[in-house]
Motif scaffolding. Structure first.
Motif, short mmCIF file in Angstrom:
data_model
loop_
_atom_site.label_atom_id
_atom_site.label_comp_id
_atom_site.label_asym_id
_atom_site.label_seq_id
_atom_site.Cartn_x
_atom_site.Cartn_y
_atom_site.Cartn_z
N UNK A 70 0.84 -1.19 0.00
CA UNK A 70 0.00 0.00 0.00
C UNK A 70 0.87 1.24 0.00
N UNK A 71 0.32 2.35 0.40
CA UNK A 71 1.04 3.62 0.31
C UNK A 71 1.49 4.18 1.65
N UNK A 72 1.18 3.49 2.75
CA UNK A 72 1.43 4.07 4.06
C UNK A 72 2.21 3.10 4.95
N UNK A 74 3.44 3.94 7.65
CA UNK A 74 3.05 4.29 9.03
C UNK A 74 1.89 3.42 9.52
N UNK A 75 1.11 2.90 8.59
CA UNK A 75 -0.05 2.09 8.95
C UNK A 75 0.17 0.62 8.61
N UNK A 76 1.42 0.22 8.51
CA UNK A 76 1.72 -1.21 8.38
C UNK A 76 1.99 -1.71 6.98
N UNK A 77 1.94 -0.86 5.96
CA UNK A 77 2.27 -1.32 4.62
C UNK A 77 3.77 -1.60 4.54
N UNK A 78 4.13 -2.60 3.73
CA UNK A 78 5.52 -3.08 3.69
C UNK A 78 5.96 -3.33 2.25
N UNK A 79 7.25 -3.55 2.09
CA UNK A 79 7.83 -3.85 0.78
C UNK A 79 7.50 -5.27 0.36
N UNK A 80 7.09 -5.43 -0.90
CA UNK A 80 6.86 -6.75 -1.49
C UNK A 80 7.97 -7.15 -2.44
N UNK A 81 8.52 -6.19 -3.18
CA UNK A 81 9.56 -6.56 -4.14
C UNK A 81 10.46 -5.38 -4.46
N UNK A 153 9.54 5.61 -2.21
CA UNK A 153 10.51 4.52 -2.10
C UNK A 153 11.47 4.74 -0.94
N UNK A 154 11.90 5.99 -0.76
CA UNK A 154 12.81 6.28 0.35
C UNK A 154 12.14 6.00 1.69
N UNK A 155 10.89 6.39 1.82
CA UNK A 155 10.18 6.18 3.09
C UNK A 155 10.07 4.70 3.42
N UNK A 156 9.74 3.89 2.42
CA UNK A 156 9.61 2.45 2.67
C UNK A 156 10.97 1.80 2.92
N UNK A 165 17.49 -3.24 10.91
CA UNK A 165 18.91 -2.98 11.19
C UNK A 165 19.16 -1.73 12.00
N UNK A 166 18.10 -0.97 12.32
CA UNK A 166 18.23 0.27 13.10
C UNK A 166 19.18 1.26 12.44
N UNK A 167 19.07 1.39 11.10
CA UNK A 167 19.82 2.40 10.36
C UNK A 167 18.87 3.08 9.38
N UNK A 168 19.30 4.24 8.87
CA UNK A 168 18.56 4.95 7.83
C UNK A 168 19.39 4.98 6.56
N UNK A 169 18.72 5.16 5.44
CA UNK A 169 19.40 5.26 4.16
C UNK A 169 20.26 6.52 4.12
N UNK A 170 21.53 6.37 3.76
CA UNK A 170 22.43 7.52 3.67
C UNK A 170 22.90 7.78 2.25
#
Length: 246
Positions: A70-72, A74-81, A153-156, A165-170
Motif C-alpha cells: 500500500x502507500x502508508x 506508518x499504517x503497516x504497509x511493507x515492501x513486497x519486491x 521509495x525512500x520512506x519504505x 537494522x536500526x539504520x537509515x538510508x544515507x
C-alpha cells in the motif's frame, strides 16, 4: 567435562522452545546478524563530498523501484519486491539487473495482487525482508540511487532498514520526477505514465518493480542528456544546483 549447552546456548534454547529451524540456524551461525552488520556497513560514508564533482557522463547509479502492500508504511504497509538496474552515465547496463520478491510478514491485499501480479504464495515462498535488503544493498554498493517519486521509495526503504537494522538510508537519492518538473514545468502532471508517453518510451509491465525501474532508467538517461545539452549541467553537484531552483 564442559556442558555442551554452554557452547551452543542458542541451539539449546531454541530446541527447548520447540523451534527446530531456529536451533539449526543458530548452529550454522546467525545469518541475520551477518546481514544486519553488512547493511549497517553500507550506510557509512555514502555522502562523500568529492562525489559531487563526478561528471554526469561518468556517474554510476542504480535506478530502482519498490512494490509495496500500500502507500502508508506508518499504517503497516511493507515492501513486497525490489527491482533495479545499474547505469553508467547515459548507458543502461541491461545485464546488471536486480529483481526480488521478499517476505515482510504481511498479507498481500487482493487489489495489490491484481495490480502487481504478486500473490500471497509468492510472498510466503520468498526470502525474509532482512535477506532481501542485504542483497539489494550489496547490488547498490556506493552508487547514487535514482527513483521516480522517490519520496515513496525512500520512506519504505527507511522503514525497512530501521525495522531490521536500526539504520537509515544515507545514499544520495535523486528523483526523476523532480528533474522532469524542472525540464518540463508546463506539463499538467509529472506521473511516470505521462512522462514515459511524452518521451516516447513504450509502457510495458507497469507495477512490476524491475520493468518500472528499467523504464525509469530510460527517463533518467534521457534527462541527464537533456540537462547537459540544454542547461549546461555537467556534474552531480551542478545537477543539485539546477534542482535547487525549483
Amino acid at each position: 567435562m564442559r556442558d555442551p549447552r554452554q557452547t551452543g546456548a542458542g541451539f539449546w534454547k531454541s530446541l527447548r522452545m520447540g523451534d527446530l529451524n531456529s536451533a539449526v540456524a543458530s548452529m550454522r551461525g546467525n545469518p541475520s546478524a551477518q546481514q544486519i552488520a553488512f547493511i549497517r556497513s553500507q550506510m557509512r560514508d555514502q555522502r562523500r563530498p568529492e562525489v559531487l564533482g563526478t561528471p554526469l557522463k561518468e556517474l554510476e547509479t542504480v535506478v530502482f523501484d519498490l512494490e509495496t502492500t500500500g502507500f502508508s508504511y506508518q499504517h503497516g504497509d511493507v515492501i513486497l519486491s525490489f527491482g533495479a538496474v545499474k547505469t553508467h552515465g547515459t548507458t543502461i547496463l541491461q545485464d546488471q539487473c536486480f529483481h526480488l520478491v521478499v517476505n515482510s510478514g504481511a498479507a498481500v491485499p487482493s487489489d495489490i495482487t491484481r495490480l502487481t501480479g504478486i500473490t500471497q504464495s509468492m510472498v510466503d515462498d520468498a526470502v525474509p525482508l532482512t535477506e532481501g535488503l542485504h542483497d539489494f544493498m550489496a547490488f547498490v554498493e556506493g552508487r547514487v540511487l535514482i527513483a521516480h517519486a522517490a519520496g515513496h521509495d525512500k520512506a519504505f526503504l527507511n522503514a525497512a532498514l530501521w525495522k531490521t537494522s536500526k539504520v537509515r538510508l544515507t545514499h544520495r537519492l535523486l528523483d526523476t520526477m523532480m528533474i522532469a518538473r524542472q525540464l518540463y514545468p508546463d506539463l499538467p502532471e509529472h506521473s511516470l505514465d505521462l512522462l514515459l508517453h511524452q518521451a516516447g518510451i513504450p509502457i510495458e509491465g507497469r507495477h512490476d518493480a524491475l520493468k518500472d525501474a528499467l523504464m525509469t532508467a530510460r527517463l533518467w538517461t534521457s534527462y541527464i542528456e537533456a540537462v547537459q545539452e540544454e542547461e549546461g549541467v555537467g556534474t552531480l553537484g551542478d545537477l543539485y544546483m539546477y534542482l535547487s531552483r525549483l
